[in-house]
Design a protein around this motif. Structure first.
Motif, PDB file in Angstrom:
ATOM      1  N   GLU A   6      -2.401  -2.268   7.848  1.00 50.11           N
ATOM      2  CA  GLU A   6      -0.963  -2.732   7.941  1.00 50.11           C
ATOM      3  C   GLU A   6      -0.995  -2.564   9.320  1.00 50.11           C
ATOM      4  O   GLU A   6      -1.609  -2.128  10.315  1.00 50.11           O
ATOM      5  CB  GLU A   6      -0.127  -1.948   7.348  1.00 50.11           C
ATOM      6  N   CYS A  22      -0.075  -7.416   6.712  1.00 51.58           N
ATOM      7  CA  CYS A  22      -1.204  -6.530   6.093  1.00 51.58           C
ATOM      8  C   CYS A  22      -2.367  -7.435   5.882  1.00 51.58           C
ATOM      9  O   CYS A  22      -2.159  -8.387   5.311  1.00 51.58           O
ATOM     10  CB  CYS A  22      -0.736  -5.996   4.756  1.00 51.58           C
ATOM     11  N   TRP A  36       4.421  -4.414  -1.200  1.00 53.61           N
ATOM     12  CA  TRP A  36       4.830  -3.464  -0.075  1.00 53.61           C
ATOM     13  C   TRP A  36       5.547  -2.503  -0.747  1.00 53.61           C
ATOM     14  O   TRP A  36       6.432  -2.471  -1.569  1.00 53.61           O
ATOM     15  CB  TRP A  36       5.635  -4.098   0.763  1.00 53.61           C
ATOM     16  N   ARG A  45       7.048   7.600  -3.290  1.00 53.30           N
ATOM     17  CA  ARG A  45       6.871   6.332  -3.051  1.00 53.30           C
ATOM     18  C   ARG A  45       7.372   5.268  -3.787  1.00 53.30           C
ATOM     19  O   ARG A  45       7.341   5.501  -5.166  1.00 53.30           O
ATOM     20  CB  ARG A  45       5.275   5.848  -2.910  1.00 53.30           C
ATOM     21  N   TYR A  95       3.574   0.930   3.243  1.00 56.94           N
ATOM     22  CA  TYR A  95       2.102   0.666   2.693  1.00 56.94           C
ATOM     23  C   TYR A  95       2.072  -0.585   2.063  1.00 56.94           C
ATOM     24  O   TYR A  95       3.058  -0.970   1.198  1.00 56.94           O
ATOM     25  CB  TYR A  95       1.897   1.569   1.643  1.00 56.94           C
ATOM     26  N   TRP A 115      -5.040   0.409  -1.293  1.00 57.88           N
ATOM     27  CA  TRP A 115      -3.870   0.779  -0.582  1.00 57.88           C
ATOM     28  C   TRP A 115      -4.173   0.721   1.107  1.00 57.88           C
ATOM     29  O   TRP A 115      -5.569   1.080   1.409  1.00 57.88           O
ATOM     30  CB  TRP A 115      -3.387   2.258  -0.856  1.00 57.88           C
ATOM     31  N   GLN A 117      -3.379   2.273   4.987  1.00 57.23           N
ATOM     32  CA  GLN A 117      -3.226   3.471   5.456  1.00 57.23           C
ATOM     33  C   GLN A 117      -1.635   3.580   6.063  1.00 57.23           C
ATOM     34  O   GLN A 117      -1.396   4.962   6.091  1.00 57.23           O
ATOM     35  CB  GLN A 117      -4.031   3.635   6.933  1.00 57.23           C
ATOM     36  N   GLY A 118      -0.780   2.559   5.817  1.00 55.44           N
ATOM     37  CA  GLY A 118       0.373   2.807   6.244  1.00 55.44           C
ATOM     38  C   GLY A 118       0.974   2.238   7.419  1.00 55.44           C
ATOM     39  O   GLY A 118       0.016   2.651   8.672  1.00 55.44           O
TER      40      GLY A 118
END
Length: 125
Positions: A6, A22, A36, A45, A95, A115, A117-118
């Motif tokens: 991202e 992303c 997302w 989350r 994320y 996923w 890493q944010g």
């Protein structure tokens, strides 16, 4: 090995805009629904937006409807989240995620296998 990376987060004033990106590698991107999610400190989350493999279907959480737009460019292996009219309550780590290949839409984080890493989004009042 599947990787999702991202970018695009940052600090913005209330009412402002950001576009998150992303980019995926190690996967046939258009075989995957993309989503997302976001997580604020002390909170679980949760799903924000999701887009089908072709991009024909988009789903948005009630809290972001009319303000956030998800899109994808399969030629670039990239999914985007355009965030407008940002509010302080949108502050979170964002994320991107992909469920198993060919899986359909879901809001449940447990249904997503891969996923990133944010990227941090902070909205000041």
């Amino acid at each position: 090995q599947v990787q999702l990376v991202e970018s695009g987060g940052g600090l913005v004033q209330s009412g402002g805009s950001l576009r998150l990106s992303c980019t995926g590698s190690g996967l046939t991107f258009d075989d995957y629904t993309m989503g997302w999610f976001r997580q604020a400190p002390g909170k679980e989350r949760g799903g924000v937006s999701c887009i089908t493999r072709t991009g024909a279907g988009q789903y948005n959480a009630d809290s972001v409807k009319g303000r956030f737009t998800i899109s994808r460019d399969n030629a670039k292996n990239t999914v985007y989240l355009q965030m407008d009219s940002l509010k302080p309550e949108d502050t979170a780590m964002y994320y991107c995620a992909a469920p198993p290949r060919y899986a359909s839409f879901s809001w449940a984080p447990a249904d997503f296998r891969y996923w990133g890493q944010g990227t941090q989004v902070t909205v000041s009042s």
